[in-house]
Structures are given as C-alpha cells and as structure tokens.
Design a protein around this motif. Structure first.
Motif, PDB file in Angstrom:
ATOM      1  N   LYS A 231      30.192  31.400  34.852  1.00 43.13           N
ATOM      2  CA  LYS A 231      31.331  31.460  35.776  1.00 43.13           C
ATOM      3  C   LYS A 231      32.638  31.790  35.068  1.00 43.13           C
ATOM      4  O   LYS A 231      33.409  32.647  35.520  1.00 43.13           O
ATOM      5  CB  LYS A 231      31.487  30.115  36.504  1.00 43.13           C
ATOM      6  CG  LYS A 231      31.022  30.111  37.938  1.00 43.13           C
ATOM      7  CD  LYS A 231      31.469  28.829  38.608  1.00 43.13           C
ATOM      8  CE  LYS A 231      31.018  28.795  40.052  1.00 43.13           C
ATOM      9  NZ  LYS A 231      31.505  27.579  40.740  1.00 43.13           N
ATOM     10  N   GLY A 232      32.924  31.067  33.993  1.00 42.06           N
ATOM     11  CA  GLY A 232      34.188  31.265  33.278  1.00 42.06           C
ATOM     12  C   GLY A 232      34.360  32.688  32.769  1.00 42.06           C
ATOM     13  O   GLY A 232      35.380  33.341  33.056  1.00 42.06           O
ATOM     14  N   PRO A 233      33.378  33.208  31.999  1.00 48.82           N
ATOM     15  CA  PRO A 233      33.490  34.593  31.535  1.00 48.82           C
ATOM     16  C   PRO A 233      33.608  35.607  32.677  1.00 48.82           C
ATOM     17  O   PRO A 233      34.355  36.578  32.585  1.00 48.82           O
ATOM     18  CB  PRO A 233      32.198  34.803  30.740  1.00 48.82           C
ATOM     19  CG  PRO A 233      31.816  33.433  30.292  1.00 48.82           C
ATOM     20  CD  PRO A 233      32.224  32.524  31.414  1.00 48.82           C
ATOM     21  N   PHE A 234      32.853  35.363  33.768  1.00 51.87           N
ATOM     22  CA  PHE A 234      32.913  36.300  34.894  1.00 51.87           C
ATOM     23  C   PHE A 234      34.282  36.257  35.562  1.00 51.87           C
ATOM     24  O   PHE A 234      34.817  37.294  35.983  1.00 51.87           O
ATOM     25  CB  PHE A 234      31.818  35.983  35.905  1.00 51.87           C
ATOM     26  CG  PHE A 234      31.772  36.942  37.061  1.00 51.87           C
ATOM     27  CD1 PHE A 234      31.502  38.289  36.854  1.00 51.87           C
ATOM     28  CD2 PHE A 234      32.009  36.520  38.359  1.00 51.87           C
ATOM     29  CE1 PHE A 234      31.467  39.193  37.906  1.00 51.87           C
ATOM     30  CE2 PHE A 234      31.971  37.406  39.424  1.00 51.87           C
ATOM     31  CZ  PHE A 234      31.699  38.749  39.196  1.00 51.87           C
ATOM     32  N   LEU A 235      34.876  35.079  35.677  1.00 52.83           N
ATOM     33  CA  LEU A 235      36.219  34.969  36.248  1.00 52.83           C
ATOM     34  C   LEU A 235      37.215  35.772  35.420  1.00 52.83           C
ATOM     35  O   LEU A 235      38.047  36.508  35.979  1.00 52.83           O
ATOM     36  CB  LEU A 235      36.658  33.506  36.312  1.00 52.83           C
ATOM     37  CG  LEU A 235      38.076  33.270  36.834  1.00 52.83           C
ATOM     38  CD1 LEU A 235      38.196  33.677  38.298  1.00 52.83           C
ATOM     39  CD2 LEU A 235      38.478  31.804  36.654  1.00 52.83           C
ATOM     40  N   ARG A 236      37.134  35.653  34.103  1.00 49.42           N
ATOM     41  CA  ARG A 236      38.051  36.401  33.242  1.00 49.42           C
ATOM     42  C   ARG A 236      37.819  37.904  33.388  1.00 49.42           C
ATOM     43  O   ARG A 236      38.772  38.694  33.378  1.00 49.42           O
ATOM     44  CB  ARG A 236      37.885  35.947  31.789  1.00 49.42           C
ATOM     45  CG  ARG A 236      38.277  34.483  31.591  1.00 49.42           C
ATOM     46  CD  ARG A 236      38.342  34.113  30.128  1.00 49.42           C
ATOM     47  NE  ARG A 236      37.037  33.998  29.496  1.00 49.42           N
ATOM     48  CZ  ARG A 236      36.280  32.911  29.527  1.00 49.42           C
ATOM     49  NH1 ARG A 236      36.690  31.834  30.186  1.00 49.42           N
ATOM     50  NH2 ARG A 236      35.124  32.889  28.885  1.00 49.42           N
ATOM     51  N   TYR A 237      36.545  38.295  33.514  1.00 47.76           N
ATOM     52  CA  TYR A 237      36.226  39.703  33.753  1.00 47.76           C
ATOM     53  C   TYR A 237      36.848  40.189  35.058  1.00 47.76           C
ATOM     54  O   TYR A 237      37.435  41.283  35.124  1.00 47.76           O
ATOM     55  CB  TYR A 237      34.703  39.873  33.771  1.00 47.76           C
ATOM     56  CG  TYR A 237      34.227  41.175  34.364  1.00 47.76           C
ATOM     57  CD1 TYR A 237      34.250  42.354  33.616  1.00 47.76           C
ATOM     58  CD2 TYR A 237      33.763  41.230  35.673  1.00 47.76           C
ATOM     59  CE1 TYR A 237      33.813  43.560  34.175  1.00 47.76           C
ATOM     60  CE2 TYR A 237      33.324  42.411  36.233  1.00 47.76           C
ATOM     61  CZ  TYR A 237      33.355  43.576  35.484  1.00 47.76           C
ATOM     62  OH  TYR A 237      32.933  44.766  36.035  1.00 47.76           O
ATOM     63  N   LEU A 238      36.751  39.364  36.109  1.00 41.06           N
ATOM     64  CA  LEU A 238      37.292  39.743  37.418  1.00 41.06           C
ATOM     65  C   LEU A 238      38.796  39.977  37.364  1.00 41.06           C
ATOM     66  O   LEU A 238      39.294  41.006  37.831  1.00 41.06           O
ATOM     67  CB  LEU A 238      36.989  38.653  38.447  1.00 41.06           C
ATOM     68  CG  LEU A 238      35.664  38.681  39.190  1.00 41.06           C
ATOM     69  CD1 LEU A 238      35.588  37.485  40.134  1.00 41.06           C
ATOM     70  CD2 LEU A 238      35.484  39.975  39.968  1.00 41.06           C
ATOM     71  N   VAL A 239      39.529  39.002  36.826  1.00 42.40           N
ATOM     72  CA  VAL A 239      40.993  39.097  36.871  1.00 42.40           C
ATOM     73  C   VAL A 239      41.507  40.239  35.988  1.00 42.40           C
ATOM     74  O   VAL A 239      42.599  40.770  36.217  1.00 42.40           O
ATOM     75  CB  VAL A 239      41.662  37.764  36.474  1.00 42.40           C
ATOM     76  CG1 VAL A 239      41.241  36.660  37.429  1.00 42.40           C
ATOM     77  CG2 VAL A 239      41.350  37.376  35.040  1.00 42.40           C
ATOM     78  N   ASN A 240      40.701  40.627  34.990  1.00 44.38           N
ATOM     79  CA  ASN A 240      41.099  41.747  34.131  1.00 44.38           C
ATOM     80  C   ASN A 240      40.661  43.100  34.674  1.00 44.38           C
ATOM     81  O   ASN A 240      41.112  44.145  34.191  1.00 44.38           O
ATOM     82  CB  ASN A 240      40.522  41.578  32.719  1.00 44.38           C
ATOM     83  CG  ASN A 240      41.260  40.518  31.914  1.00 44.38           C
ATOM     84  OD1 ASN A 240      42.469  40.368  32.054  1.00 44.38           O
ATOM     85  ND2 ASN A 240      40.532  39.793  31.076  1.00 44.38           N
ATOM     86  N   SER A 241      39.785  43.091  35.691  1.00 46.10           N
ATOM     87  CA  SER A 241      39.212  44.344  36.183  1.00 46.10           C
ATOM     88  C   SER A 241      40.054  45.020  37.256  1.00 46.10           C
ATOM     89  O   SER A 241      39.807  46.170  37.602  1.00 46.10           O
ATOM     90  CB  SER A 241      37.801  44.089  36.736  1.00 46.10           C
ATOM     91  OG  SER A 241      37.859  43.260  37.896  1.00 46.10           O
TER      92      SER A 241
END
Length: 377
Positions: A231-241
């Motif tokens: 979840k954490g890594p995916f959240l960071r991926y989302l906000v940077n995408s």
C-alpha cells in the motif's frame, strides 16, 4: 433573491459583498428574516449549506442594538461539537463584523489547549462559541456568567448528542435565563432530539435544506486491488504519477495518518497530517497550508476531515475504506464540486473486498477493480 431583501443592515450587506456572497443560500433566505424578528428556529441542514451565516448575520444585527458588556456575562452563546467548527464559526463572525460601527468581540473556546488564555480573553465577549466540555470547565472556575444570555445557538446538535454530551448540555441549559431566543441546527432529525426540541424551542420557525447531492458522474472513481504491505509504495507511486495540485488522503485512524505522512515525507513528498490529536493551532495551520497550496497533500481522519471544505479539489484517495457507505460518499464528495470534475481513488486489500461491494451497492454505482500485480513501483 438578494441579501438586500432579507432585512440586513447596510453594514452587513457591505460585509456580504466583500466576502463575495453574491446570492443567499436557501437556508439563509428562510432563516435570516425570522431570526431578525427574534423567532426561535429549528433548522435541519447539513454542513456546507450556509447555516453558519444564516444565524451569524442576524446575531450581528441584534448586537448592533446591544450596548455590549465589559464583564464576563456573554449575550450570545453558540454551542458546537468540535474545535474545528468552533474556530470556523468564530472566523465567520469576525469576517462579517468588520464593517460594523459597534465592534463585536467573538471568542472560540475548546479543549486541547490551555484554558488560562481563554479565561483572560473572556471579558467583553459578545459571541462565545464553545464546545460543551470546555464551557463547563470555564463555568466551574467562575470565569464567565451565562445568566444574561439573550441568544442561544445549538449547532450540529445531532453530532453533539452522538458524541455523548447530553448531560453536559442539560447542565449548561440550567445556567441560562428562561427568556431568550433559541436557534437549533441539526443535519438529521433523530429521536434523541425530539424531547429537547419540545422543551427548548418556543413556537419555532422550521426550515430545512436537503443534503447536497453528489453528482457521481462528475467524479471519476477508480479502485486498485493491493496487498497491505504494498500500500505505502503504491500510494507514493500514485501521488507522483499525476499532476494533481491538491490531494486529500483519508485514513481510518490517527496512527495511520501519522505513519502515512512520515513515509511520504521520508520519500521527499510534502504531506501533513490532520486529526484530533493535533492541537487546534497545528490543525488550523495544516488546513491553511493545504488550502493555499503550500502543502500539496493532506492526510486526514474522517472526524477531523468534516471541517475540510475546498472547492475544485481534484483528487481524493481512500488509503483505507471508511466504516460506512455514507462516509465513503461524504469522502469522495469532497471532489467533483461546483460543476468541476474530480477523481477518487480507493486502495482495496483482500480484507476490504466484501465491504467495498457493500459500499458500491449502497452508492448505486459500480467501480471497476483494477489489478496492481503487474505494476512496478
């Protein structure tokens, strides 16, 4: 209809113009003339309906004919359930009183901060906005008197009672003079309110506004199936995408809010937490930074998040699902407002699948669940 048709003074009309209040909301059209006449009022209106201005404007007009006080007896008492609402009501009163010939002093008092500065500021207060617990603390220390209250406002009374403050409310009511104007607002009409309404209000004017309907067609909803550890890594991926200027992330607990913010900040992503364990000053600062764009991401719990009202918010992320479908709709309804489109993204773990199906059924809208198995982040 215009504000000039509601019976407000020229000074208050100037204040509404400067605040960019072009046309009154329905609740204001119904309530303001009745309150100016001194009638008791029962208002069924949700947050964001314009109810605060509906009672603050008539109160300010009343106070222009009131000589004011130099001691600790307040003429107007507003009871609210939370610190956030107390601060918001006081801010509205201050904004609308800027052009009045007689200066009106408004003070918000609430727990979570030192009581001594609040005690020192009480003298000469015209409008006291208080949470029940802190008000009783002040009364126990003889810091103020309620025997000269002429107007009582109970705002978001359903929430006050749901938070278990009924006994405190009864104690406060016992301190008030019997002759006064009473104004009660609630988002819902619950059984627990009926007895209080019958004993409190005298031939009230009844006004109601339907809750704001969320146009689901203006909100692009996405859901991603994700394991808890990713979840954490995916959240960071989302906000940077994406290029979203503001992102509101909802979580289910204070601890999660702090953890998410810590992880985002450690990875160079500017974010700030917004929850009930923060001091009022910290929450006010966090919200101001988020609204102004100085902080791109706000991570909030549901209770604290009820005080967030931002037009044109582009993205809401459900890092964790809320307990009820109603809260889910409330969350995503923070975007897609004022005719603007918005996006809502939910992160769904294996444990969330059944609950998310229930949310979709209650909402009446299917949200496609996307896989993240092949995604690298």
């Amino acid at each position: 209809m215009k504000f000039s048709e509601l019976g407000l003074s020229k000074e208050l009309l100037t204040a509404t113009e400067r605040a960019n209040y072009s046309n009154p909301y329905p609740i204001q059209i119904q309530a303001i003339p009745a309150l100016i006449k001194g009638r008791d009022l029962l208002g069924i209106a949700p947050t964001g309906s314009g109810k605060t201005a509906a009672y603050i404007l008539p109160i300010l007009q009343f106070l222009q004919k009131n000589p004011g006080t130099k001691h600790r007896a307040v003429p107007v008492l507003v009871l609210v359930p939370t610190r956030e609402l107390a601060a918001q009501v006081a801010e509205v009163a201050d904004n609308f009183s800027r052009f009045l010939s007689r200066k009106v002093k408004t003070l918000a008092v609430y727990g979570g901060v030192s009581i001594n500065p609040q005690m020192q500021k009480l003298i000469g207060t015209d409008i006291l906005v208080a949470t029940p617990g802190r008000l009783l603390d002040l009364l126990s220390q003889n810091a103020l008197q309620l025997n000269q209250v002429e107007i009582l406002v109970l705002d978001e009374m359903d929430k006050v009672l749901n938070m278990g403050f009924r006994e405190e409310i009864d104690q406060i009511l016992a301190e008030l003079p019997k002759k006064r104007q009473n104004i009660l607002f609630s988002a819902t009409m619950e059984e627990t309110l009926e007895e209080m309404i019958a004993s409190l209000l005298n031939e009230p004017i009844k006004v109601s506004v339907e809750p704001e309907t969320i146009d689901a067609d203006l909100i692009e909803q996405y859901a991603y199936r994700i394991s808890a550890e990713r979840k954490g890594p995916f959240l960071r991926y989302l906000v940077n995408s994406g290029d979203w200027t503001q992102i509101l992330i909802f979580v289910s607990s204070i601890r999660t809010a702090d953890n998410v913010v810590t992880k985002l900040n450690k990875n160079g992503i500017d974010a700030i937490a917004f929850h009930g364990d923060k001091s009022q000053g910290a929450r006010t600062e966090a919200l101001a930074k988020f609204k102004s764009g100085k902080t791109r991401i706000l991570v909030a719990t549901d209770l604290a998040g009820r005080g967030i009202d931002i037009k044109f918010l582009p993205l809401v992320i459900n890092y964790e699902l809320p307990r009820s479908p109603k809260d889910y709709v409330h969350r995503i309804g923070r975007t897609g407002r004022a005719g603007a489109t918005g996006e809502a993204i939910s992160l769904i773990t294996e444990e969330d699948l059944h609950h998310f199906k229930i949310i979709q059924k209650k909402m009446g809208k299917h949200v496609q669940l996307r896989s993240t198995d092949e995604m690298e982040f």
